[in-house]
Design a protein around this motif. Structure first.
Motif, mmCIF file in Angstrom:
data_model
loop_
_atom_site.group_PDB
_atom_site.id
_atom_site.type_symbol
_atom_site.label_atom_id
_atom_site.label_comp_id
_atom_site.label_asym_id
_atom_site.label_seq_id
_atom_site.Cartn_x
_atom_site.Cartn_y
_atom_site.Cartn_z
ATOM 1 N N LEU A 101 33.600 -3.438 -35.326
ATOM 2 C CA LEU A 101 32.491 -3.020 -36.176
ATOM 3 C C LEU A 101 31.733 -4.244 -36.671
ATOM 4 N N VAL A 103 29.682 -6.119 -39.248
ATOM 5 C CA VAL A 103 29.545 -6.004 -40.703
ATOM 6 C C VAL A 103 28.643 -7.139 -41.167
ATOM 7 N N LEU A 117 25.501 0.849 -41.841
ATOM 8 C CA LEU A 117 26.930 0.581 -41.957
ATOM 9 C C LEU A 117 27.689 1.832 -42.387
ATOM 10 N N GLU A 118 27.158 2.544 -43.356
ATOM 11 C CA GLU A 118 27.846 3.741 -43.823
ATOM 12 C C GLU A 118 27.867 4.815 -42.740
ATOM 13 N N LYS A 121 30.508 3.841 -40.311
ATOM 14 C CA LYS A 121 31.851 4.180 -40.795
ATOM 15 C C LYS A 121 32.144 5.665 -40.590
ATOM 16 N N VAL A 124 32.884 6.163 -36.877
ATOM 17 C CA VAL A 124 34.207 5.628 -36.548
ATOM 18 C C VAL A 124 35.295 6.562 -37.073
ATOM 19 N N THR A 125 35.121 7.083 -38.279
ATOM 20 C CA THR A 125 36.098 8.013 -38.839
ATOM 21 C C THR A 125 36.196 9.275 -37.991
ATOM 22 N N ALA A 140 36.660 -6.299 -37.496
ATOM 23 C CA ALA A 140 35.370 -6.492 -38.169
ATOM 24 C C ALA A 140 34.855 -7.883 -37.823
ATOM 25 N N ARG A 159 41.584 4.457 -42.512
ATOM 26 C CA ARG A 159 40.474 4.939 -43.337
ATOM 27 C C ARG A 159 40.215 4.067 -44.569
ATOM 28 N N LEU A 162 38.754 0.755 -43.511
ATOM 29 C CA LEU A 162 37.384 0.915 -43.033
ATOM 30 C C LEU A 162 36.413 1.025 -44.204
ATOM 31 N N GLU A 163 36.796 1.739 -45.238
ATOM 32 C CA GLU A 163 35.919 1.914 -46.394
ATOM 33 C C GLU A 163 35.699 0.597 -47.138
ATOM 34 N N THR A 166 32.471 -4.416 -46.126
ATOM 35 C CA THR A 166 31.073 -4.633 -46.500
ATOM 36 C C THR A 166 30.708 -6.065 -46.127
#
Length: 501
Positions: A101, A103, A117-118, A121, A124-125, A140, A159, A162-163, A166
């Motif tokens: 990912l 970032v 980015l959100e 995510k 990806v989830t 990342a 999860r 991943l959250e 940033t």
């Protein structure tokens, strides 16, 4: 369908030679039409045909026809026609995948609300959830790549990590996609089976494309751009697949299909899986043809009647007919194919297959107990898998060590041993740090006196020890209150310093 025809072949080609004697016997035994008549000359042809005995029988199907067709079907079935690979409990059903990912600050663009980015995510989830229980790792990257999580089947581990991703947690800004590819391939090399790398990004530095030309793994790109926009640099890459972002789940479904197809093709090239013998399909038409033996005069019907009469007597059972044609292990395999794992575990007589069915059904303690009684490297490996899924990390380590002692230099067992050891070290380290909150960076937010009448007065309280039980590893981890972004930022900074040294 076309792929199946291209893969069609016979596993045991030599058995097709039985078709030669079958055809020979058929030609020798089958009654042949005779053009001669034993009646005196001078009789009208229509009268001769009416007076000839057995004239109609020459146009019927003879018993030998049915017998030889059934025999030919059995010979072809014995040769093992196949066009697909069989499943292997020791090889994952789905491809291991490393998700890289991007970032960076550009991923904070809001043209895909709330941000690129959100939305990345979220995609990806969705992909991780669709692939359960396949193994997935997370990388990342910005100016430097960092492994966020190793290959794991537990989506709950990925999860929260991943959250926490940033641009603020990345130690260096930039575009190190090529280095991220190298890191992803090194992670895949530990799995022992072919895998894929998925880049989720909004742009790529042209200077990074050189490393993608020499990629040893299948590479996929999910472009996080508004529909209609594309990353033109990716058009020059060969042997890669670019999937554009979509507002629905079409992009995730397409990625999942193509990743799985590439995985199956790679397994075919490596011969990691046995071919699935489909000869049993021909048993059904052969059985149907055998029903014609019940015609009057075809005496083999008495033999079939005798087979039914010698069946052992027992209570009436609507499903009892299965026992006439299928062994318990065959019935268990049918249940496995239908994903009725608990039913399959009750049907299997073979202990290894029973243990594997219980493993798939989530009955981890029962599966581990069964595998522990089998003295094979595969059983020890499966026991380790059962133990680690039941979060018994020390017994899992012991099981993987046993598997390696029975089969040295087994890459899958060595990888799982390292994973189990790393998890145990992390749990124990976290537990030790939780004993001293200052070392873990956890301090008191406020000071509260429990005895307001004697503030600051020394008091002694006897802690209750009777009946107290130590906290489990999961309870220790859940008791930690750590900000995931701070955790990732500190970890990435430390990794960056180590790499620079």
């Amino acid at each position: 369908m076309i792929d199946a025809l291209a893969e069609f072949h016979f596993i045991r080609t030599a058995y097709l030679l039985f078709l030669i004697p079958i055809c020979g016997l058929w030609w020798l035994i089958r009654p042949k039409r005779s053009g001669k008549s034993d009646l005196p000359l001078g009789i009208a042809p229509h009268l001769a045909e009416a007076l000839t005995l057995g004239a109609d029988e020459q146009r019927r199907i003879y018993p030998i026809d049915v017998a030889m067709v059934a025999a030919a079907l059995v010979a072809i079935a014995t040769a093992g026609p196949t066009w697909s690979r069989a499943t292997n409990p020791l090889v994952a059903d789905k491809a291991p995948l490393v998700i890289a990912l991007k970032v960076t600050e550009s991923m904070e663009n809001t043209d895909l609300p709330p941000s690129r980015l959100e939305r990345a995510k979220m995609k990806v989830t969705d992909l991780i959830n669709a692939r359960v229980p396949a193994r997935t790792a997370l990388v990342a990257y910005a100016g430097t790549p960092h492994r966020v999580a190793p290959l794991t089947e537990d989506a709950n581990i990925l999860r929260p990590l991943l959250e926490g991703l940033t641009p603020a947690v990345m130690p260096k800004q930039g575009d190190a996609a090529g280095d991220a590819l190298s890191l992803a391939e090194s992670i895949l090399s530990e799995s022992g089976v072919p895998g894929a790398v998925l880049f989720v990004l909004d742009d790529i530095d042209p200077s990074q494309l050189t490393q993608f030309q020499d990629a040893t793994s299948q590479v996929f790109f999910l472009t996080m751009l508004p529909q209609g926009d594309e990353i033109v640099q990716l058009n020059s890459l060969k042997n890669t697949t670019v999937v554009p972002f979509s507002n629905d789940d079409r992009d995730v479904a397409k990625l999942q299909r193509q990743i799985q197809t590439a995985y199956e093709n790679a397994l075919d090239d490596q011969d990691r899986l046995d071919w699935n013998d489909q000869g049993w399909l021909l048993a059904w038409p052969a059985a149907l043809l055998s029903l014609l033996w019940f015609r009057r005069g075809w005496v083999i019907r008495w033999a079939l009647l005798g087979l039914f009469l010698v069946q052992p007597a027992g209570p009436a059972n609507a499903q009892g007919w299965r026992d006439w044609f299928l062994t318990p292990d065959q019935q268990g395999q049918i249940a496995m194919n239908q994903k009725r794992y608990a039913d399959a575990a009750e049907l299997f007589e073979d202990p290894y297959h029973e243990g594997y069915a219980r493993l798939k059904a989530g009955q981890y303690p029962e599966a581990a107990a069964i595998f522990a009684e089998i003295n094979t490297p595969e059983a020890a490996f499966a026991e380790g898998m059962s133990r680690i899924r039941n979060r018994e990390y020390r017994p899992a380590i012991s099981a993987f060590e046993t598997a390696l002692s029975r089969r040295p230099n087994w890459p899958e067992a060595q990888h799982n041993l390292e994973v189990a050891t790393a998890i145990l070290d992390y749990v124990e380290t976290t537990r030790e740090q939780s004993d001293t909150g200052e070392e873990a960076g956890i301090g008191a937010d406020d000071t509260v006196f429990d005895n307001e009448s004697g503030r600051g007065e020394n008091t002694t309280i006897q802690a209750q020890t009777e009946g107290a039980k130590p906290l489990s590893a999961d309870q220790w981890i859940s008791a930690i209150d750590t900000d995931m972004q701070d955790f990732l930022r500190n970890r990435f900074l430390l990794e960056n310093q180590v790499q620079q040294q």
